[in-house]
Design an enzyme around this catalytic site. Sequence first.
Site, PDB file in Angstrom:
ATOM      1  N   ASP A 107     -47.218  13.758  15.144  1.00 40.77           N
ATOM      2  CA  ASP A 107     -47.387  12.831  16.061  1.00 40.77           C
ATOM      3  C   ASP A 107     -46.647  12.991  17.570  1.00 40.77           C
ATOM      4  OD1 ASP A 107     -48.780  10.951  14.336  1.00 40.77           O
ATOM      5  OD2 ASP A 107     -46.708  10.164  13.630  1.00 40.77           O
TER       6      ASP A 107
ATOM      7  N   GLU B  98     -38.261  10.000  13.370  1.00 35.91           N
ATOM      8  CA  GLU B  98     -38.733   9.782  14.770  1.00 35.91           C
ATOM      9  C   GLU B  98     -37.630  10.348  15.514  1.00 35.91           C
ATOM     10  OE1 GLU B  98     -37.903   7.590  12.490  1.00 35.91           O
ATOM     11  OE2 GLU B  98     -39.834   6.314  11.974  1.00 35.91           O
TER      12      GLU B  98
ATOM     13  N   HIS C 268     -42.758   9.160  21.688  1.00 36.51           N
ATOM     14  CA  HIS C 268     -42.313   8.974  20.586  1.00 36.51           C
ATOM     15  C   HIS C 268     -42.891  10.135  19.655  1.00 36.51           C
ATOM     16  CE1 HIS C 268     -41.405   6.272  16.980  1.00 36.51           C
ATOM     17  NE2 HIS C 268     -42.469   6.837  16.400  1.00 36.51           N
ATOM     18  N   THR C 269     -42.154  10.898  18.640  1.00 33.42           N
ATOM     19  CA  THR C 269     -42.614  11.717  17.987  1.00 33.42           C
ATOM     20  C   THR C 269     -42.260  11.654  16.381  1.00 33.42           C
ATOM     21  OG1 THR C 269     -40.878  13.209  18.091  1.00 33.42           O
ATOM     22  CG2 THR C 269     -42.367  13.586  19.802  1.00 33.42           C
TER      23      THR C 269
ATOM     24  N   GLU D 203     -48.509  14.509   8.764  1.00 31.00           N
ATOM     25  CA  GLU D 203     -48.887  14.448   9.866  1.00 31.00           C
ATOM     26  C   GLU D 203     -47.771  14.719  11.082  1.00 31.00           C
ATOM     27  OE1 GLU D 203     -50.138   9.984  10.190  1.00 31.00           O
ATOM     28  OE2 GLU D 203     -49.184   9.927  12.047  1.00 31.00           O
TER      29      GLU D 203
ATOM     30  N   GLU E 183     -46.739   9.880  20.408  1.00 30.59           N
ATOM     31  CA  GLU E 183     -47.093   8.836  21.005  1.00 30.59           C
ATOM     32  C   GLU E 183     -46.664   8.322  22.216  1.00 30.59           C
ATOM     33  OE1 GLU E 183     -48.396   6.114  16.913  1.00 30.59           O
ATOM     34  OE2 GLU E 183     -46.346   6.098  17.465  1.00 30.59           O
TER      35      GLU E 183
END
Length: 281
Positions: free
Chosen positions: A99, A126, A114-115, A97, A101
Amino acid sequence: MGSKSFVLMLLFHFVLANAAGNFFQDVDVTWGDGRGKIIDSGRLLTLSLDKASGSGFQSRREYLFGKIDMQLKLVPGNSAGTVTAYYLSSKGSTWDEIDFEFLGNLSGDPYILHTNVYSQGKGNREQQFYLWFDPTADFHTYSILWNPQQIIFSVDGTPIRVFKNYESIGVPFPKNQPMRIYSSLWNADDWATRGGRVKTDWSKAPFMASYRNFNDKNACVWSNGRSSCTSSKPKNPWLSQDLDTTSQDRLKWVQKNYMIYNYCTDTKRFSQGLPRECTMP
Ligand SMILES: *[C@@H]1O[C@H](CO)[C@@H](O)[C@H](O)[C@H]1NC(C)=O
């Protein structure tokens, strides 16, 4: 109008529509009971959230490597407690995944971007950023470049994060499982804003995020066990793309001025030792 010019006009519209991407062709709204809408002849998609439900969509196609762009305009005003997630993900218990966010905030207070990167079901990687613009005032482009060497997260063409392939030192890297794009708008007021202390103000609902210009033209589409990129076409420079010096400088600028959390420096959390990739230069 002559029939020739009519055909030309149709062709022109078709080419234009395709160049810009069309949500009717590219995605399925998968949940939210009508709260996710494709409008403006497929050029615009909106997700909304109210007390009863959020909403979400996913790409029709699956990808194994790609450079994928999307323009997002986030929930304006008081968006505290809301999260807009935009990510690539595979399926199963050992999923990969990548991400983005967006954690909402009170009016005038900054969103957090947020990654995270999961490989084979393991995340805990994160990094968080503030943005250098108001992401609710206009559309901005959020891109994921995923090739066998690295994953580059970019905002309006500025790289904010690079996750390199460190398989050579035993760190799994996403490279075998095809992924789909997913996006959703949901309530996460148990943790999203100031660590969950600020709750969603439902009197401001429905909350809405907008999307346009989805671009997966530079992605390898996976179907029936085959990639659209298998033949060694030299027309995919992004498959071996690295950061040039200008981009490296931009990345440093973002990390110096806008990064607010980096798992790689969190020695309290990783008291037994930082993850291996963090010890690399
Ligand atoms: C919200 O604003 C506060 C105050 O500026 C800030 O500390 C916080 O990081 C912001 N973002 C979120 C998602 O909490």
